[in-house]
Design an enzyme around this catalytic site. Structure first.
Site, PDB file in Angstrom:
ATOM      1  N   ARG A   1      11.385  -6.337   4.356  1.00  0.00           N
ATOM      2  CA  ARG A   1      11.006  -4.918   4.433  1.00  0.00           C
ATOM      3  C   ARG A   1      11.998  -4.111   5.259  1.00  0.00           C
ATOM      4  NH1 ARG A   1       4.931  -3.254   4.696  1.00  0.00           N
ATOM      5  NH2 ARG A   1       5.166  -3.395   6.942  1.00  0.00           N
TER       6      ARG A   1
ATOM      7  N   ARG B   1      11.343  -2.711  10.845  1.00  0.00           N
ATOM      8  CA  ARG B   1      10.308  -2.244  11.773  1.00  0.00           C
ATOM      9  C   ARG B   1      10.089  -3.294  12.860  1.00  0.00           C
ATOM     10  NH1 ARG B   1       5.255  -0.358   8.219  1.00  0.00           N
ATOM     11  NH2 ARG B   1       4.198  -1.350   9.954  1.00  0.00           N
TER      12      ARG B   1
ATOM     13  N   LYS C   1       0.821  -1.214   0.000  1.00  0.00           N
ATOM     14  CA  LYS C   1       0.000   0.000   0.000  1.00  0.00           C
ATOM     15  C   LYS C   1       0.853   1.261   0.000  1.00  0.00           C
ATOM     16  CE  LYS C   1      -2.097  -0.809   3.928  1.00  0.00           C
ATOM     17  NZ  LYS C   1      -1.610  -2.118   4.389  1.00  0.00           N
TER      18      LYS C   1
ATOM     19  N   ARG D   1      -0.796  -9.180  13.199  1.00  0.00           N
ATOM     20  CA  ARG D   1      -1.292  -8.081  12.349  1.00  0.00           C
ATOM     21  C   ARG D   1      -2.173  -8.625  11.225  1.00  0.00           C
ATOM     22  NH1 ARG D   1       3.777  -5.118  10.372  1.00  0.00           N
ATOM     23  NH2 ARG D   1       2.346  -3.583   9.524  1.00  0.00           N
TER      24      ARG D   1
ATOM     25  N   ARG E   1      -9.232   1.540   8.880  1.00  0.00           N
ATOM     26  CA  ARG E   1      -8.870   0.141   9.086  1.00  0.00           C
ATOM     27  C   ARG E   1      -9.932  -0.614   9.869  1.00  0.00           C
ATOM     28  NH1 ARG E   1      -2.884   0.745   8.792  1.00  0.00           N
ATOM     29  NH2 ARG E   1      -1.852  -1.225   9.150  1.00  0.00           N
TER      30      ARG E   1
HETATM   31  P1  AMP Z   1       1.155   0.512   8.881  1.00  0.00           P
HETATM   32  O1  AMP Z   1       2.450   1.198   8.599  1.00  0.00           O
HETATM   33  O2  AMP Z   1       0.020   1.059   8.075  1.00  0.00           O
HETATM   34  O3  AMP Z   1       1.268  -0.984   8.780  1.00  0.00           O
HETATM   35  O4  AMP Z   1       0.795   0.837  10.415  1.00  0.00           O
HETATM   36  C1  AMP Z   1       1.666   0.459  11.465  1.00  0.00           C
HETATM   37  C2  AMP Z   1       0.898   0.336  12.767  1.00  0.00           C
HETATM   38  O5  AMP Z   1       0.309   1.611  13.107  1.00  0.00           O
HETATM   39  C3  AMP Z   1      -0.278  -0.626  12.722  1.00  0.00           C
HETATM   40  O6  AMP Z   1       0.102  -1.973  12.977  1.00  0.00           O
HETATM   41  C4  AMP Z   1      -1.161  -0.064  13.834  1.00  0.00           C
HETATM   42  O7  AMP Z   1      -0.671  -0.419  15.109  1.00  0.00           O
HETATM   43  C5  AMP Z   1      -0.986   1.431  13.670  1.00  0.00           C
HETATM   44  N1  AMP Z   1      -1.996   1.993  12.724  1.00  0.00           N
HETATM   45  C6  AMP Z   1      -1.770   2.544  11.494  1.00  0.00           C
HETATM   46  N2  AMP Z   1      -2.921   2.943  10.923  1.00  0.00           N
HETATM   47  C7  AMP Z   1      -3.904   2.622  11.800  1.00  0.00           C
HETATM   48  C8  AMP Z   1      -5.314   2.748  11.793  1.00  0.00           C
HETATM   49  N3  AMP Z   1      -5.980   3.288  10.747  1.00  0.00           N
HETATM   50  N4  AMP Z   1      -6.001   2.302  12.876  1.00  0.00           N
HETATM   51  C9  AMP Z   1      -5.380   1.764  13.945  1.00  0.00           C
HETATM   52  N5  AMP Z   1      -4.056   1.590  14.014  1.00  0.00           N
HETATM   53  C10 AMP Z   1      -3.310   2.022  12.958  1.00  0.00           C
END
Ligand code: AMP
Length: 214
Positions: A123, A156, A13, A167, A88
């Site tokens: 990653r 990460r 994404k 996740r 989400r």
């Molecule tokens: P991402 O980089 O999009 O995978 O986000 C990393 C982490 O940030 C996720 O595993 C969540 O813990 C938190 N996070 C990001 N976006 C959201 C969202 N829309 N709602 C809740 N937690 C989020």
């Protein structure tokens, strides 16, 4: 144009949102990146969010909705934007509706779980500017350093194998149902994530309606 990218963690994404952002000259807004930056800065929101992100859990809806509301109020979002990683949950999708924001297109990048697990090991994220890479599919020209700012690339914390599984489970339970939500609104398009970043980009550009460069 208001676009949202949906997909499992590691589906691509963020990478694709950045490409489309450049092509359409509209900002890509990644809630994950905003949260990582808040954690790095040690803000109150960051400290709270860290207790969730470290174990692969979603940050509470009200916190994320607050972050997005503030970001979307900025001037650069007036011509449109790309949402990467938000909404989400159903509650977040409803909160976006309640803000009076109508998305034009929701693009779901479809990648099977086995492939996601396989991809996550490669990653990397830049410790300086937050740019994302993949050792195999989207490598930095500078190896383990960022090609934009020359800082070292890191893994990460939430890309650790056991956290990835949690996740993914969260994605299927909380986020995948959003496909039905946006399908009912008639704005969902699904694209199969390809092995090569450029091949996925081609499919996405077609879905968005952007002509490929000659
Ligand atoms: P991402 O980089 O999009 O995978 O986000 C990393 C982490 O940030 C996720 O595993 C969540 O813990 C938190 N996070 C990001 N976006 C959201 C969202 N829309 N709602 C809740 N937690 C989020």
């Amino acid at each position: 144009m208001k676009i949202m990218f949906l997909g499992a963690p590691g589906a691509g994404k963020g990478t694709q949102a950045e490409v489309v952002s450049e092509a359409l000259s509209i900002p890509a807004i990644s809630t994950g990146a905003i949260i990582r930056s808040a954690i790095k800065q040690g803000t109150e929101t960051g400290l709270l969010a860290k207790t969730y992100t470290d174990r692969g859990a979603l940050v509470p809806d009200d916190v994320v909705v607050g972050i997005v509301k503030e970001r979307l109020a900025a001037d650069d979002c007036r011509r449109g934007f790309i949402l990467d990683g938000f909404p989400r949950t159903l509650a977040q999708a409803e909160a976006l509706d309640a803000m009076g924001i109508e998305l034009d297109l929701v693009l779901s990048i479809e990648v099977p779980d086995e492939e996601i697990i396989d991809r996550m090991g490669g990653r990397r994220v830049c410790s300086g500017c937050g740019a994302t890479y993949h050792m195999k599919y989207n490598p930095s020209e500078k190896g383990e350093r960022c090609e934009r700012c020359d800082q070292p690339l890191t893994v990460r914390k939430d890309d650790a194998p056991e956290v990835v599984l949690s996740r993914l489970a969260g994605y299927h339970k909380e986020t995948a149902p959003l496909k039905d939500y946006y399908k009912a609104k008639g704005i969902l398009k699904m694209v199969r994530g390809q092995e090569r970043v450029e091949d996925t980009t081609d499919l996405i550009m077609k879905a968005v309606g952007i002509e490929p460069k000659a």
